[in-house]
Design an enzyme around this catalytic site. Structure first.
Site, mmCIF file in Angstrom:
data_model
loop_
_atom_site.group_PDB
_atom_site.id
_atom_site.type_symbol
_atom_site.label_atom_id
_atom_site.label_comp_id
_atom_site.label_asym_id
_atom_site.label_seq_id
_atom_site.Cartn_x
_atom_site.Cartn_y
_atom_site.Cartn_z
ATOM 1 N N ASN A 1 36.219 49.567 32.869
ATOM 2 C CA ASN A 1 37.174 50.686 32.807
ATOM 3 C C ASN A 1 38.615 50.181 32.728
ATOM 4 O O ASN A 1 39.554 50.978 32.715
ATOM 5 C CB ASN A 1 37.004 51.634 34.009
ATOM 6 C CG ASN A 1 37.377 50.979 35.323
ATOM 7 O OD1 ASN A 1 37.732 49.804 35.365
ATOM 8 N ND2 ASN A 1 37.292 51.736 36.405
ATOM 9 N N GLY B 1 40.586 44.739 34.644
ATOM 10 C CA GLY B 1 40.212 43.952 33.469
ATOM 11 C C GLY B 1 41.207 44.191 32.338
ATOM 12 O O GLY B 1 42.048 45.083 32.423
ATOM 13 N N LEU C 1 26.325 55.931 33.720
ATOM 14 C CA LEU C 1 25.935 54.657 33.121
ATOM 15 C C LEU C 1 24.819 54.886 32.126
ATOM 16 O O LEU C 1 23.705 55.206 32.517
ATOM 17 C CB LEU C 1 25.476 53.717 34.249
ATOM 18 C CG LEU C 1 25.664 52.235 34.093
ATOM 19 C CD1 LEU C 1 26.983 51.885 33.456
ATOM 20 C CD2 LEU C 1 25.565 51.562 35.449
ATOM 21 N N LYS D 1 34.214 52.656 45.769
ATOM 22 C CA LYS D 1 33.297 53.358 44.864
ATOM 23 C C LYS D 1 32.522 52.391 43.968
ATOM 24 O O LYS D 1 31.334 52.555 43.745
ATOM 25 C CB LYS D 1 34.073 54.369 44.000
ATOM 26 C CG LYS D 1 34.415 55.655 44.757
ATOM 27 C CD LYS D 1 35.224 56.607 43.919
ATOM 28 C CE LYS D 1 34.409 57.236 42.813
ATOM 29 N NZ LYS D 1 35.247 58.164 41.992
ATOM 30 N N ALA E 1 27.535 40.354 41.823
ATOM 31 C CA ALA E 1 28.631 39.455 42.176
ATOM 32 C C ALA E 1 29.126 39.862 43.553
ATOM 33 O O ALA E 1 29.869 40.820 43.699
ATOM 34 C CB ALA E 1 29.751 39.552 41.153
ATOM 35 N N TYR F 1 37.151 46.120 50.568
ATOM 36 C CA TYR F 1 36.439 45.181 49.685
ATOM 37 C C TYR F 1 35.235 44.578 50.408
ATOM 38 O O TYR F 1 34.119 44.579 49.889
ATOM 39 C CB TYR F 1 37.410 44.081 49.261
ATOM 40 C CG TYR F 1 36.859 43.087 48.265
ATOM 41 C CD1 TYR F 1 36.537 43.471 46.962
ATOM 42 C CD2 TYR F 1 36.685 41.749 48.610
ATOM 43 C CE1 TYR F 1 36.047 42.549 46.043
ATOM 44 C CE2 TYR F 1 36.210 40.826 47.699
ATOM 45 C CZ TYR F 1 35.891 41.228 46.416
ATOM 46 O OH TYR F 1 35.417 40.303 45.505
ATOM 47 N N LYS G 1 31.267 45.258 49.406
ATOM 48 C CA LYS G 1 30.363 44.193 48.968
ATOM 49 C C LYS G 1 29.174 44.052 49.918
ATOM 50 O O LYS G 1 28.055 43.754 49.490
ATOM 51 C CB LYS G 1 31.121 42.872 48.852
ATOM 52 C CG LYS G 1 32.133 42.830 47.702
ATOM 53 C CD LYS G 1 31.465 42.862 46.323
ATOM 54 C CE LYS G 1 32.467 42.598 45.208
ATOM 55 N NZ LYS G 1 31.835 42.688 43.868
ATOM 56 N N THR H 1 37.888 31.190 43.218
ATOM 57 C CA THR H 1 37.679 30.675 41.868
ATOM 58 C C THR H 1 38.990 30.773 41.100
ATOM 59 O O THR H 1 39.770 31.697 41.332
ATOM 60 C CB THR H 1 36.591 31.516 41.169
ATOM 61 O OG1 THR H 1 35.403 31.460 41.971
ATOM 62 C CG2 THR H 1 36.270 31.001 39.783
ATOM 63 N N ARG I 1 46.861 36.753 43.790
ATOM 64 C CA ARG I 1 46.151 35.697 44.511
ATOM 65 C C ARG I 1 46.949 34.404 44.437
ATOM 66 O O ARG I 1 47.888 34.263 43.656
ATOM 67 C CB ARG I 1 44.733 35.514 43.963
ATOM 68 C CG ARG I 1 43.773 36.483 44.627
ATOM 69 C CD ARG I 1 42.379 36.396 44.091
ATOM 70 N NE ARG I 1 42.280 36.959 42.763
ATOM 71 C CZ ARG I 1 41.121 37.257 42.174
ATOM 72 N NH1 ARG I 1 39.988 37.042 42.790
ATOM 73 N NH2 ARG I 1 41.105 37.773 40.963
HETATM 74 N N1 UDP Z 1 48.617 32.972 49.775
HETATM 75 C C1 UDP Z 1 49.854 32.355 49.890
HETATM 76 N N2 UDP Z 1 50.831 32.689 48.990
HETATM 77 C C2 UDP Z 1 50.630 33.573 47.981
HETATM 78 C C3 UDP Z 1 49.361 34.190 47.863
HETATM 79 C C4 UDP Z 1 48.380 33.861 48.784
HETATM 80 O O1 UDP Z 1 50.076 31.532 50.790
HETATM 81 O O2 UDP Z 1 51.593 33.806 47.209
HETATM 82 C C5 UDP Z 1 47.562 32.590 50.738
HETATM 83 C C6 UDP Z 1 46.833 33.764 51.412
HETATM 84 O O3 UDP Z 1 47.518 34.200 52.562
HETATM 85 C C7 UDP Z 1 45.486 33.133 51.721
HETATM 86 C C8 UDP Z 1 45.279 32.122 50.610
HETATM 87 O O4 UDP Z 1 46.568 31.893 50.039
HETATM 88 O O5 UDP Z 1 45.547 32.448 52.964
HETATM 89 C C9 UDP Z 1 44.344 32.605 49.515
HETATM 90 O O6 UDP Z 1 44.761 33.912 49.165
HETATM 91 P P1 UDP Z 1 44.182 34.699 47.920
HETATM 92 O O7 UDP Z 1 44.940 35.975 47.851
HETATM 93 O O8 UDP Z 1 44.179 33.831 46.730
HETATM 94 O O9 UDP Z 1 42.660 35.003 48.236
HETATM 95 P P2 UDP Z 1 41.758 35.090 49.559
HETATM 96 O O10 UDP Z 1 41.111 33.771 49.668
HETATM 97 O O11 UDP Z 1 42.616 35.384 50.761
HETATM 98 O O12 UDP Z 1 40.836 36.196 49.265
#
Ligand code: UDP
Length: 312
Positions: free
Chosen positions: A32, A36, A61, A91, A114, A145, A149, A175, A186
Site C-alpha cells: 500500500n 514502501g 486480499l 492492523k 517476517a 509493533y 508481531k 538489517t 533508524r
Molecule cells: N539510534 C541512535 N541515533 C539515531 C537513531 C538511532 O543512537 O539517530 C540508536 C537507538 O536509540 C537504538 C539503536 O540506535 O539504540 C538502533 O536504533 P534503530 O532505530 O535503528 O532500531 P532498533 O534496533 O532500536 O529497533
C-alpha cells in the site's frame, strides 16, 4: 514457484523480489506504499514474471491464479514509524497476517511471517535464543509493533496447527543495505545521511547500547533457505557481530571519511540495551550464516545513499 510478497516495495521485500526473480520464479507484490516505495521496484516494471498490485493487506486480499508461496513482509518497521502509524502497524500485524494466512490456506501455499527481534523486547537473556519469551512493554511506544508481531506469530502457529498450513516464522534482527529510506529514522540511515551531508551524528543515550547488524543480502538468503527447509518454529536470522551504537557511529564515519562530530541526544523510552541473535538454530537447520562484514556491507550501501542524496 509463484510467489506473493506483501510489502514487496519495502526495503527487505524489494531485495527479496530481485533474488526470487533472478532464481526464475514468478513474483506478485502487494503493497500500500505507506512506507514502501515504487522507486524500490521500478526497475522490475516490464519484467514478464513480475507484477505489482497496490493493495492494503488489512482490507482485502485477492490474488488470481496459483500461489505456491507467500512471504508476509508488510509492516512499517522503524521505531520512528511507531508513533506515526500505530494503528496501521497493529492492523497489518493482526488483520493483515490473518488475511495473508487465509490466502495461504485457500491457495495451499507455504507461508512465511517476517517477525522481529522486537518480540524479545528489552531482553534479560543475551544473546537471544528462540525459546526466550521476551520482555515487552505492551503499552509503551514500541508496544504497537512488538505486540502486533507477537500476535502475528501466534496467529501463524494457529493456522499451522488448526488448518495444517505450512508456515515459517523468521525473527529478523537489525538489517541494513541499499534502499533503506533516507528519512527512515533508524540508526544506519540517520548516521549515513548525517555523515554524507556533513551534519553531526545523533547518538541516543551514551551510545553504550548494542545492536548486531546484518547486511540485507545475507538476510534475504537466510529467509529463502528458511522458506525452503523449515522448521515451522521461529528461527532467528541476523548477524551475531554485536557492537555498541557509538562504535557503529565511528565505523560509519570511517567508511565515509566524514569529519562530522558526534552529539548525544536523549535515549528513547524502552530502547533495548542489548541485542544479539543466537543463530545456532539457523546454522544447524538451514546451514546458513551471514558472510558479509559491516565494513563490506557499508561499502555496498554508501553508493546507493550518495546517489539518492544527490537526487533529493
Ligand atoms: N539510534 C541512535 N541515533 C539515531 C537513531 C538511532 O543512537 O539517530 C540508536 C537507538 O536509540 C537504538 C539503536 O540506535 O539504540 C538502533 O536504533 P534503530 O532505530 O535503528 O532500531 P532498533 O534496533 O532500536 O529497533
Amino acid at each position: 514457484m509463484r510467489v506473493v510478497i506483501t510489502g514487496g516495495a519495502g526495503f527487505i521485500g524489494s531485495h527479496l523480489c530481485d533474488v526470487l526473480l533472478e532464481d526464475g520464479h514468478e513474483v506478485v507484490v502487494l503493497d500500500n506504499l505507506i512506507t514502501g516505495s515504487l522507486e524500490n521496484i521500478s526497475h522490475l516494471f516490464g519484467h514478464e514474471r513480475f507484477r505489482y498490485l497496490k493493495m492494503d493487506v488489512t482490507d482485502f486480499l485477492h490474488v488470481e491464479g496459483e500461489v505456491t508461496h507467500i512471504f508476509h513482509m508488510a509492516s512499517p518497521a522503524s521505531p520512528a514509524d511507531f508513533p506515526q502509524f500505530p494503528i496501521q502497524i497493529l492492523k497489518v500485524g493482526s488483520l493483515g497476517t490473518h488475511k495473508a494466512l487465509g490466502l495461504a490456506k485457500q491457495k495451499g501455499a507455504r507461508f512465511l511471517l517476517a517477525s522481529t527481534s522486537e518480540v524479545y523486547g528489552d531482553p534479560e537473556v543475551h544473546p537471544q535464543t528462540e525459546d526466550y519469551w521476551g520482555r515487552v512493554n505492551p503499552v509503551g511506544p514500541r508496544g504497537v509493533y512488538d505486540e502486533a508481531k507477537r500476535f502475528a506469530e501466534a496467529m501463524t502457529m494457529a493456522y499451522h496447527r488448526t488448518h495444517g498450513v505450512e508456515t515459517r516464522i523468521v525473527r529478523i534482527f537489525n538489517t541494513f543495505g541499499p534502499r533503506m529510506r533516507l528519512c527512515d529514522g533508524r540508526v544506519l540511515p540517520n548516521f549515513l545521511t548525517q555523515c554524507l551531508s556533513g551534519e553531526p551524528l545523533t547518538v541516543y543515550g551514551d551510545g553504550s547500547q548494542t545492536r548486531s547488524f546484518c547486511f540485507v543480502d545475507d538476510l534475504v538468503e537466510g529467509i529463502i533457505q528458511l522458506m525452503a527447509k523449515g522448521p515451522s518454529d521461529p528461527v532467528n536470522i541476523g548477524n551475531p557481530n554485536e557492537i555498541t551504537i557509538l562504535e557503529f557511529a565511528e565505523k560509519i564515519k570511517a567508511a565515509t571519511q566524514s569529519s562530522s562530530e558526534i552529539v548525544f541526544r536523549p535515549l528513547p523510552q524502552d530502547d533495548p540495551k542489548v541485542r544479539r541473535p543466537d543463530i545456532t538454530r539457523a546454522r544447524n537447520l538451514l546451514g546458513w550464516e551471514p558472510k558479509i562484514s559491516i565494513e563490506e556491507g557499508l561499502d555496498r550501501t554508501i553508493p546507493n545513499f550518495k546517489a539518492r542524496l544527490k537526487m533529493s
